[in-house]
Design a protein around this motif. Sequence first.
Motif, PDB file in Angstrom:
ATOM      1  N   VAL A 121      43.364  47.044  50.328  1.00 39.46           N
ATOM      2  CA  VAL A 121      43.671  47.786  49.236  1.00 39.46           C
ATOM      3  C   VAL A 121      42.622  48.448  48.279  1.00 39.46           C
ATOM      4  O   VAL A 121      41.603  47.712  47.988  1.00 39.46           O
ATOM      5  CB  VAL A 121      44.697  47.135  48.132  1.00 39.46           C
ATOM      6  N   ASN A 122      42.603  49.701  47.776  1.00 41.55           N
ATOM      7  CA  ASN A 122      41.509  50.303  46.958  1.00 41.55           C
ATOM      8  C   ASN A 122      42.621  50.401  45.769  1.00 41.55           C
ATOM      9  O   ASN A 122      43.683  51.215  45.775  1.00 41.55           O
ATOM     10  CB  ASN A 122      41.230  51.710  47.321  1.00 41.55           C
ATOM     11  N   ILE A 123      42.165  50.106  44.568  1.00 38.99           N
ATOM     12  CA  ILE A 123      42.917  50.162  43.308  1.00 38.99           C
ATOM     13  C   ILE A 123      41.808  50.881  42.501  1.00 38.99           C
ATOM     14  O   ILE A 123      40.866  50.661  42.204  1.00 38.99           O
ATOM     15  CB  ILE A 123      43.251  48.708  42.822  1.00 38.99           C
ATOM     16  N   SER A 124      42.811  51.923  41.991  1.00 44.15           N
ATOM     17  CA  SER A 124      41.797  52.894  40.966  1.00 44.15           C
ATOM     18  C   SER A 124      41.929  52.159  39.869  1.00 44.15           C
ATOM     19  O   SER A 124      42.863  51.865  39.120  1.00 44.15           O
ATOM     20  CB  SER A 124      42.718  54.281  41.032  1.00 44.15           C
ATOM     21  N   GLY A 148      48.208  43.854  38.582  1.00 49.27           N
ATOM     22  CA  GLY A 148      48.184  44.371  40.048  1.00 49.27           C
ATOM     23  C   GLY A 148      47.116  43.922  40.696  1.00 49.27           C
ATOM     24  O   GLY A 148      47.072  43.315  41.897  1.00 49.27           O
ATOM     25  N   ILE A 149      45.802  44.063  40.118  1.00 51.40           N
ATOM     26  CA  ILE A 149      44.541  43.470  40.436  1.00 51.40           C
ATOM     27  C   ILE A 149      44.417  41.906  40.805  1.00 51.40           C
ATOM     28  O   ILE A 149      44.346  41.483  41.932  1.00 51.40           O
ATOM     29  CB  ILE A 149      43.417  44.002  39.995  1.00 51.40           C
ATOM     30  N   ALA A 150      44.908  41.262  40.061  1.00 52.23           N
ATOM     31  CA  ALA A 150      45.183  39.808  40.169  1.00 52.23           C
ATOM     32  C   ALA A 150      45.932  39.449  40.959  1.00 52.23           C
ATOM     33  O   ALA A 150      45.662  38.326  41.808  1.00 52.23           O
ATOM     34  CB  ALA A 150      45.570  39.222  38.579  1.00 52.23           C
ATOM     35  N   GLN A 159      40.364  43.055  51.958  1.00 53.99           N
ATOM     36  CA  GLN A 159      39.496  43.353  51.221  1.00 53.99           C
ATOM     37  C   GLN A 159      40.056  44.111  49.947  1.00 53.99           C
ATOM     38  O   GLN A 159      41.027  44.854  50.170  1.00 53.99           O
ATOM     39  CB  GLN A 159      38.654  44.482  51.795  1.00 53.99           C
ATOM     40  N   ILE A 160      39.421  44.077  48.764  1.00 48.25           N
ATOM     41  CA  ILE A 160      40.180  44.855  47.553  1.00 48.25           C
ATOM     42  C   ILE A 160      38.914  45.457  47.075  1.00 48.25           C
ATOM     43  O   ILE A 160      37.811  44.991  46.559  1.00 48.25           O
ATOM     44  CB  ILE A 160      40.701  43.766  46.278  1.00 48.25           C
ATOM     45  N   ALA A 182      33.928  43.747  38.425  1.00 47.10           N
ATOM     46  CA  ALA A 182      34.354  43.686  39.699  1.00 47.10           C
ATOM     47  C   ALA A 182      33.306  42.756  40.501  1.00 47.10           C
ATOM     48  O   ALA A 182      33.786  41.823  41.106  1.00 47.10           O
ATOM     49  CB  ALA A 182      33.619  45.183  40.598  1.00 47.10           C
ATOM     50  N   ARG A 183      32.006  42.550  40.116  1.00 40.06           N
ATOM     51  CA  ARG A 183      31.080  41.547  40.275  1.00 40.06           C
ATOM     52  C   ARG A 183      31.541  40.049  40.170  1.00 40.06           C
ATOM     53  O   ARG A 183      31.806  39.356  41.082  1.00 40.06           O
ATOM     54  CB  ARG A 183      29.622  41.798  39.984  1.00 40.06           C
ATOM     55  N   ASP A 184      32.062  39.956  38.947  1.00 43.55           N
ATOM     56  CA  ASP A 184      32.806  38.726  38.632  1.00 43.55           C
ATOM     57  C   ASP A 184      33.830  38.428  39.325  1.00 43.55           C
ATOM     58  O   ASP A 184      34.082  36.965  39.448  1.00 43.55           O
ATOM     59  CB  ASP A 184      32.890  38.603  37.045  1.00 43.55           C
ATOM     60  N   GLY A 185      34.877  39.432  39.754  1.00 48.07           N
ATOM     61  CA  GLY A 185      35.952  38.923  40.464  1.00 48.07           C
ATOM     62  C   GLY A 185      35.618  39.121  42.152  1.00 48.07           C
ATOM     63  O   GLY A 185      36.677  39.169  42.649  1.00 48.07           O
ATOM     64  N   ASP A 186      34.505  39.237  42.333  1.00 50.97           N
ATOM     65  CA  ASP A 186      34.330  39.209  43.710  1.00 50.97           C
ATOM     66  C   ASP A 186      34.890  40.377  44.445  1.00 50.97           C
ATOM     67  O   ASP A 186      35.489  40.170  45.717  1.00 50.97           O
ATOM     68  CB  ASP A 186      34.860  38.009  44.491  1.00 50.97           C
ATOM     69  N   MET A 187      34.781  41.463  43.776  1.00 51.14           N
ATOM     70  CA  MET A 187      35.435  42.706  44.331  1.00 51.14           C
ATOM     71  C   MET A 187      34.417  43.923  44.626  1.00 51.14           C
ATOM     72  O   MET A 187      33.425  43.794  43.498  1.00 51.14           O
ATOM     73  CB  MET A 187      36.563  43.249  43.568  1.00 51.14           C
TER      74      MET A 187
END
Length: 333
Positions: A121-124, A148-150, A159-160, A182-187
Amino acid sequence: MADSARLIDPLGRIHTNLRISVTDRCNIRCFYCMPDENIRFKPRHELLSFEEIERFVRVVAPLGVNKLRLTGGEPLVRADLPALIAKLASIDGIRDIALTTNGILLAEQAQALKDAGLARVNISLDTLTEETFRRIARREGLDRVLAGIAAAKRVGFEQIRLNAVAIRGITEPEIVPLARFARDGDMEMRFIEFMPLDAEEQWQHDQVLSGEEIRRQIEAAIGPLEPAPRPDPSQPASDFQYADGSGTVGFINPVSQPFCADCNRLRLTAEGQIRNCLFSTVEWDARAVLRGGGSDEELAQLVREAVWAKKPGHGIDSSEFIRPQRAMYQIGG
Ligand code: SAM
Ligand code: SF4
């Protein structure tokens, strides 16, 4: 696969990637995409049914299309999207199905999407502040996007990615917080240059905040970035890794660094028109073939024609550039 069976254009670009728009509707109104009001959405009967989309994919898969991305409008406002994903996932040759979403309805659908066969998923996410979200989307909803991201993380997609459209005068203060989030959430975080596809036709070249400028800001605040390996030469993003090995940032620079020479993408609009480019001013009517009793071979021939007519590049920077009549939400981003 023999080259004669593949979808090759006059420049030798082999098309393996299909973006399918499932609706032109959306639950928010990003100014870089949709008008705020007085929108005439396509009536339901004009949109391809799931069965029609499935047939289209069954025809193009033997021609070498193996990657699909569902988009819109907002794909999650189309009822029962997992049912479509399950149909598409069962087609021989389809090895990857991804979704681009604004994330607002993702928390409630993530598990069903994953179970149906959605891999990525790609999330805007353009901002982490509600005020800027409202300025861009002209609606509320950042909390739902974050939920939604969570949820996407919880259900464990392969992959997110987070996508931000970069706009001068709006995005600068968002760059570093988004990159850190993003970096902290590993995305992976991807910044996309603003393209002239807004419905209100307000795009100006000087609003384009280039990937290069964004990269410099991230490096100054977070740390050095190094070019990441490029396993797929046709990928639109230039990816970079933090030198300390803790994450990736990508830059999609269609305006400052067009990647048309390696483009392998085709598009199918929600009402069944084939486009060979986001910026195409011509379309090929697959719905007419699908609904007019056309054979699979006629449909395949139409796709070949669309591919063969692909231009070398979009020419945004040329004086002859003509904006497509459709805006982003009507094409499928
Ligand atoms: N509604 C979904 C979403 O927003 O993710 C999917 C459709 S949207 C048209 C697909 C992507 O196109 C989003 O990442 C969006 O931010 C991007 N986009 C829309 N208009 C754009 C523009 N004018 N320039 C660059 N990217 C744009
Ligand atoms: Fe809707 Fe996506 Fe367009 Fe925003 S970019 S208005 S979320 S379709």
